[in-house]
Motif scaffolding. Sequence first.
Motif, PDB file in Angstrom:
ATOM      1  N   SER A 277       6.648  11.842   2.685  1.00 46.53           N
ATOM      2  CA  SER A 277       6.665  13.253   2.290  1.00 46.53           C
ATOM      3  C   SER A 277       8.085  13.789   2.290  1.00 46.53           C
ATOM      4  N   CYS A 278       8.412  14.571   1.275  1.00 48.84           N
ATOM      5  CA  CYS A 278       9.733  15.160   1.130  1.00 48.84           C
ATOM      6  C   CYS A 278       9.591  16.677   0.980  1.00 48.84           C
ATOM      7  N   PRO A 279      10.685  17.420   1.092  1.00 48.38           N
ATOM      8  CA  PRO A 279      10.595  18.884   0.981  1.00 48.38           C
ATOM      9  C   PRO A 279      10.065  19.339  -0.377  1.00 48.38           C
ATOM     10  N   ASN A 280       9.495  20.530  -0.390  1.00 46.48           N
ATOM     11  CA  ASN A 280       9.017  21.181  -1.625  1.00 46.48           C
ATOM     12  C   ASN A 280       7.929  20.389  -2.336  1.00 46.48           C
ATOM     13  N   GLY A 281       7.135  19.644  -1.568  1.00 48.88           N
ATOM     14  CA  GLY A 281       6.007  18.942  -2.159  1.00 48.88           C
ATOM     15  C   GLY A 281       6.338  17.638  -2.844  1.00 48.88           C
ATOM     16  N   ALA A 282       7.611  17.249  -2.838  1.00 50.25           N
ATOM     17  CA  ALA A 282       7.996  15.981  -3.464  1.00 50.25           C
ATOM     18  C   ALA A 282       7.735  14.828  -2.506  1.00 50.25           C
ATOM     19  N   GLY A 283       7.984  13.621  -2.975  1.00 49.02           N
ATOM     20  CA  GLY A 283       7.839  12.461  -2.115  1.00 49.02           C
ATOM     21  C   GLY A 283       7.423  11.223  -2.871  1.00 49.02           C
ATOM     22  N   TYR A 284       7.070  10.195  -2.114  1.00 50.54           N
ATOM     23  CA  TYR A 284       6.765   8.889  -2.687  1.00 50.54           C
ATOM     24  C   TYR A 284       5.639   8.216  -1.910  1.00 50.54           C
ATOM     25  N   TRP A 285       4.911   7.389  -2.624  1.00 50.84           N
ATOM     26  CA  TRP A 285       3.992   6.446  -2.014  1.00 50.84           C
ATOM     27  C   TRP A 285       4.670   5.079  -1.997  1.00 50.84           C
ATOM     28  N   ILE A 286       4.541   4.364  -0.879  1.00 52.16           N
ATOM     29  CA  ILE A 286       5.013   2.983  -0.797  1.00 52.16           C
ATOM     30  C   ILE A 286       3.800   2.100  -0.550  1.00 52.16           C
ATOM     31  N   ALA A 287       3.636   1.080  -1.385  1.00 51.87           N
ATOM     32  CA  ALA A 287       2.461   0.212  -1.297  1.00 51.87           C
ATOM     33  C   ALA A 287       2.892  -1.247  -1.289  1.00 51.87           C
ATOM     34  N   VAL A 288       2.156  -2.046  -0.552  1.00 49.39           N
ATOM     35  CA  VAL A 288       2.474  -3.459  -0.357  1.00 49.39           C
ATOM     36  C   VAL A 288       1.831  -4.320  -1.435  1.00 49.39           C
ATOM     37  N   ASP A 289       2.623  -5.220  -1.993  1.00 46.85           N
ATOM     38  CA  ASP A 289       2.127  -6.308  -2.829  1.00 46.85           C
ATOM     39  C   ASP A 289       2.256  -7.568  -1.983  1.00 46.85           C
ATOM     40  N   GLN A 290       1.130  -8.083  -1.471  1.00 41.85           N
ATOM     41  CA  GLN A 290       1.131  -9.088  -0.408  1.00 41.85           C
ATOM     42  C   GLN A 290       1.461 -10.473  -0.954  1.00 41.85           C
ATOM     43  N   LEU A 291       2.747 -10.703  -1.180  1.00 45.00           N
ATOM     44  CA  LEU A 291       3.213 -11.922  -1.827  1.00 45.00           C
ATOM     45  C   LEU A 291       3.927 -12.851  -0.852  1.00 45.00           C
ATOM     46  N   MET A 292       3.972 -14.123  -1.208  1.00 44.80           N
ATOM     47  CA  MET A 292       4.829 -15.124  -0.608  1.00 44.80           C
ATOM     48  C   MET A 292       5.733 -15.641  -1.733  1.00 44.80           C
ATOM     49  N   PRO A 293       6.979 -16.008  -1.467  1.00 47.51           N
ATOM     50  CA  PRO A 293       7.618 -16.066  -0.159  1.00 47.51           C
ATOM     51  C   PRO A 293       8.144 -14.731   0.365  1.00 47.51           C
ATOM     52  N   ARG A 294       8.106 -13.654  -0.456  1.00 46.09           N
ATOM     53  CA  ARG A 294       8.528 -12.354   0.054  1.00 46.09           C
ATOM     54  C   ARG A 294       7.606 -11.267  -0.479  1.00 46.09           C
ATOM     55  N   THR A 295       7.255 -10.368   0.407  1.00 51.00           N
ATOM     56  CA  THR A 295       6.487  -9.192   0.020  1.00 51.00           C
ATOM     57  C   THR A 295       7.309  -8.338  -0.938  1.00 51.00           C
ATOM     58  N   ILE A 296       6.626  -7.720  -1.911  1.00 53.77           N
ATOM     59  CA  ILE A 296       7.257  -6.705  -2.756  1.00 53.77           C
ATOM     60  C   ILE A 296       6.637  -5.362  -2.409  1.00 53.77           C
ATOM     61  N   PHE A 297       7.483  -4.371  -2.201  1.00 53.78           N
ATOM     62  CA  PHE A 297       7.051  -3.013  -1.912  1.00 53.78           C
ATOM     63  C   PHE A 297       7.245  -2.177  -3.175  1.00 53.78           C
ATOM     64  N   HIS A 298       6.163  -1.605  -3.681  1.00 54.37           N
ATOM     65  CA  HIS A 298       6.220  -0.776  -4.870  1.00 54.37           C
ATOM     66  C   HIS A 298       6.288   0.694  -4.467  1.00 54.37           C
ATOM     67  N   VAL A 299       7.095   1.454  -5.174  1.00 55.05           N
ATOM     68  CA  VAL A 299       7.281   2.876  -4.878  1.00 55.05           C
ATOM     69  C   VAL A 299       6.789   3.688  -6.074  1.00 55.05           C
TER      70      VAL A 299
END
Length: 366
Positions: A277-299
């Motif tokens: 959550s950010c000021p004035n109603g802004a912000g982001y969702w961060i979601a996991v892509d459960q990968l190997m060999p490294r996880t990717i985080f989508h915003v």
Amino acid sequence: MNSRLVAAVLATVLLSACATRPVLESETRTTSAGPTGVRIVPERFVSAESPEDELDSLATWPTENGATWLIASAKSTHRLAVYDADSGQRLRTVGAKGQAPGQFKRPNGLTVFGDHLFVVERDNHRVQVLRLPDFAPVGSFGDVELRSPYGVWINELAPGELEAYITDSFMYGDKYDQVPALTELDQRVRRYKIHFDDGDAMRSEYVGSFGDTTEDAALRVVESIAGDPANDRLLIADEDDRHLSTLREYTLAGRYTGRRLPDRSFDAQAEGVALWSCPNGAGYWIAVDQLMPRTIFHVFDRVTLVPQGSFSGEVTAHTDGIALHAAGTTAFPTGALYAVHDDRSVTAFDLGDIARSLQLQSGCLN
């Protein structure tokens, strides 16, 4: 050698020298593009491994002395692991296998609201509530209705009045891998009203379940859930990649809106999800892509759900749970994102590093 084993070997080499892997100062200022434009954001720490625990979900709590705890559920050892959120050092473990108050059987989803820790126990079919900092049992709920609970999200309705959303991923078959018939999938999320009185006594009320039951939109395999009251939104991860693993949008009342995150956002299973959550109603969702060999985080944009970019760490892989701590700490003055690494350790990303790498709003940083 499979990719999961390769990643485990690499992680063991990285961690063998010390309890936690601090990232060098030069690393904290460097990001680069990974495969298909995924940015690389180095972790600030990687904790010592404890593969016997099978770590799953995370929650944070600011202590009374100004520190911050990072609490993880340890499914296989039936306990909670408590870490220092600034360093990744393990401070203590809590609980043991059992059904009594303060004991756990396959703890999974975690969340903190105020000084109350909510622990979802898959094999005790309940949600247990503990008071921090001493982890004193307050009560439990859901043991009548819950069959195989996993995730939890808490919404405050009024002072002392909460609403708990619990995902219930019961399955059939000898190996518990058969998705129920569509007609039963309206029980994938269960709702409870929780009340605490002035003496911290708790009472609960079951208020029903929900879930779409159509072929294209049903919630088949559920775990992670998070909400945004300002936008009347729940995001629920459907992990069934045999169909389409994604995050689906529901209202707080439990109505499927027909929206999901853009097709093919996830190459593996959609897993942990957290709201920044950010000021004035802004912000982001961060979601996991459960990968190997490294996880990717989508915003994704908080309001529009439009993708804003993706990143991965240098180590973090096969992530289940994440926790976003937007308040500043000693080591993370602009906040931190914590993630489970391959069921065996916890890692931390500086929110400032993420924001700079993806060119996100600077106003979201403390």
